[in-house]
Each structure stands twice: as C-alpha cells, then as structure tokens.
Design a protein around this motif. Structure first.
Motif, PDB file in Angstrom:
ATOM      1  N   GLU A   1       7.870 -14.059  14.524  1.00  0.00           N
ATOM      2  CA  GLU A   1       6.459 -13.976  14.894  1.00  0.00           C
ATOM      3  C   GLU A   1       6.153 -14.815  16.132  1.00  0.00           C
ATOM      4  O   GLU A   1       5.423 -14.379  17.026  1.00  0.00           O
ATOM      5  CB  GLU A   1       5.589 -14.434  13.721  1.00  0.00           C
ATOM      6  N   GLN A   2       6.719 -16.028  16.202  1.00  0.00           N
ATOM      7  CA  GLN A   2       6.440 -16.878  17.355  1.00  0.00           C
ATOM      8  C   GLN A   2       6.976 -16.278  18.644  1.00  0.00           C
ATOM      9  O   GLN A   2       6.382 -16.448  19.716  1.00  0.00           O
ATOM     10  CB  GLN A   2       7.028 -18.272  17.149  1.00  0.00           C
ATOM     11  N   ASP A   3       8.072 -15.545  18.567  1.00  0.00           N
ATOM     12  CA  ASP A   3       8.634 -14.925  19.759  1.00  0.00           C
ATOM     13  C   ASP A   3       7.816 -13.707  20.184  1.00  0.00           C
ATOM     14  O   ASP A   3       7.656 -13.448  21.383  1.00  0.00           O
ATOM     15  CB  ASP A   3      10.090 -14.541  19.515  1.00  0.00           C
TER      16      ASP A   3
ATOM     17  N   LYS B   1       4.649 -13.516  19.773  1.00  0.00           N
ATOM     18  CA  LYS B   1       3.471 -14.115  20.401  1.00  0.00           C
ATOM     19  C   LYS B   1       3.770 -14.609  21.817  1.00  0.00           C
ATOM     20  O   LYS B   1       2.941 -14.470  22.719  1.00  0.00           O
ATOM     21  CB  LYS B   1       2.951 -15.265  19.535  1.00  0.00           C
TER      22      LYS B   1
END
Length: 330
Positions: A203-205, A207
């Motif tokens: 998810e952070q990637d 984003k």
C-alpha cells in the motif's frame, strides 16, 4: 549495410570477409553490433547515428547488465558479445584510433557461476541508510530543493522497485501507464524477453507511485491506461517534466538518467561507490533465498526463464558465512 552503423564497422566486417571468415560468423558479428547500436540509441532516446567515441564505460556496463539481468543471456553469449566489441575496438586501435576504448575497462563474466562478492549486494544497514536518505532533503542544494518535490516520491519508488520487488533496470525503464493499476495495487511486467508477471504493490508503494504521478503538472502528465511512460524525464532548466513533440506525449526517462539518479542518491547517502540497480536486485534475490523461498517460486517472481539463471545466487547463498547472512538479513 544500413546507414545507422558508423562507417568503420562496415570496414571492419569487410576485413573479416577478406580474411576468409565464414558468412555465418560475419552475420553473427553484424547482428551483435546492430543489437548494441540499437540498444544505445534506445538508451539515449535518439534516432541519430551515434559517434562511438562518445560511448562511456557506464553505458557499456549498463548494456552488459541488460544482457545479464534483463535478457537472462547465457554467460557464454555475453562473453561472445563482449569479444566482438573488444575486437572492434582493437581494429580501430590498429588504424590509429579507438572508437570504443572503454570496452577495455569492462571484464566479461566468468564462465563458472562464482558466488557474488559482498560488494555486489547491500547489507541491511546500507539499505536502511539509502532509503532514509532518498526520502530526505539532506545534502540538497537550494537549487535542487526548488524541484525536489516533483521527483522525491519517484526516486523513492524507483529504488524500492529494485530493492523490494527485484525489478531490473530495463523493466523499470519500460513501465508505461498500461502497466500500473492503481486501483488494484498492481504492476504488470510484460517485456518480450521474459514471461509476463503481475506484482502486487504494498500500500505504501502504491501511494508513493500515485503521489509522484499527481505531482506531474496535468498538461504533461501521462494519461491513465495509455502507452505513455510512467517515469517521465525531468527538465531541470525549465523546472518541469519533459514533453516529447515527436511522440505527442510525456518523454520517457532514459536508462542512463535512471542509473545517474541512483548513483547520485548513493552518493548523497554517503555509501560506497559501485552500487547500482543490479546491486539492489541481487540483494532482493539473495534475501528471498536466505529466507527460504523455493527456486521455482523465485524464478516466477523475478521473471527468469530457467533454473540455471539463479545458479549463481544459490552458490552465493550456500557459501555465505553466518556473519554475512546477519549483515544481509538483520
């Protein structure tokens, strides 16, 4: 001979013919030289004839990295291509000049699957330092600070693609908007030299990727679900992203620019010289093996076509000391 070749290469091939070399050998040499010439034009994003005197050691290193990690060529094939380029350089030297002098600085890969040296992968400490640095503005000049917000997330995402997903430089370079599915947190890798594969992004990637994408001004932003490049070249003089009027779309960031970006980030992090996209990919593969991933699963994840491709990594993992494993996988 097609006009895209420098004249001296035609002379060289004619010399081989006069020496009685077989037609099949000359065709093989011609193919290898065409392949290198075409790769170089793509790397520089030009259709012009390239003056081979301008070819750098870095470009040659990237070419051989592409053959090894991008195309998964057999070591014998890579050594043959290296030999062809070196013979061209020697031919030019015999005429009083050298069009491809840096080839003398590049060693061909060994025929045996020797273990990687520790300089060919990153320790856990080095990874932490690099990622922390690339996300910060430490060491940037006032001029660099003016544009850093445009490409900060781009740089972080690119480093993570190498380090956390094992992508090659070529795979990252070829990413287009059709390959990224923001709604599914997914990347589709589908170049011609390996089977297509889907990669699920953390998810952070996702984003990071989306934040970078939205930072691109709308008039030059890649169009969703199009063939537009995902990684767009940045014009530091104009302080905006490049638009290609020839392609009527955003200009793709070059392989050379990607490697230069990584080299600059390594320097900013005050890490050792020589760290490249291939170093980060080596680290990813070794970590997976050390952590117990099966050969078959690893081959699928990194896009290899044969178990022979990971032989060197298996050999490395088997010969690593407890201390090396601890430094890699702390």
């Amino acid at each position: 001979m097609e006009p895209e070749f420098p004249a001296f290469i035609e002379d060289y091939l004619n010399q081989l013919l006069l020496k009685g070399r077989k037609d099949s050998t000359i065709r093989r040499y011609q193919y290898d030289l065409f392949d290198f010439s075409n790769w170089l034009r793509q790397a520089r994003q030009t259709t012009e004839v390239i003056d081979w005197k301008t070819i750098s050691t870095e470009e040659l290193e990237l070419f051989f990295e592409e053959l090894s990690s991008g195309r998964n060529y057999h070591i014998r094939t890579i050594r043959r291509i290296h030999s062809v380029l070196k013979q061209v350089s020697r031919y030019q030297k015999s005429l009083g000049s050298s069009e491809l002098r840096p080839i003398e600085d590049i060693e061909p890969p060994e025929l045996t699957a020797n273990p990687l040296s520790e300089s060919e992968w990153l320790t856990e400490k080095e990874r932490t330092v690099l990622l922390r640095s690339v996300m910060s503005d430490h060491g940037l000049s006032d001029q660099q600070m003016e544009t850093f917000h445009f490409y900060k997330e781009r740089n972080v995402f690119m480093v993570r693609l190498f380090l956390h997903y094992g992508l090659t430089l070529r795979e990252v370079h070829q990413l287009s908007m059709t390959n990224i599915k923001f709604e599914r947190n997914e990347l589709v890798i589908d170049h011609e030299s390996a089977p297509a594969r889907n990669i699920t992004l953390e998810e952070q990637d996702k984003k990071l990727a989306y934040t970078y994408y939205k930072q691109i001004p709308e008039p030059v932003r890649p169009r969703l679900h199009s063939a537009d490049p995902f990684f767009v070249a940045f014009d530091f003089k104009r302080k905006t992203f490049h638009w290609s009027y020839d392609d009527d779309g955003p200009k793709r960031m070059t392989i050379i620019a990607m490697q230069k970006m990584l080299r600059m980030e390594v320097k900013r992090a005050q890490l050792r010289k020589g760290i490249s996209a291939q170093t980060l990919r080596h680290t990813f593969i070794l970590q997976k093996l050390i952590n117990g991933m099966s050969q078959d699963e690893l081959i699928d994840i990194i896009g290899y076509t044969s178990p022979l491709s990971i032989k060197r990594y298996l050999n490395t993992a088997q010969h690593m000391t407890k201390e090396q494993i601890a430094r890699l996988n702390k």
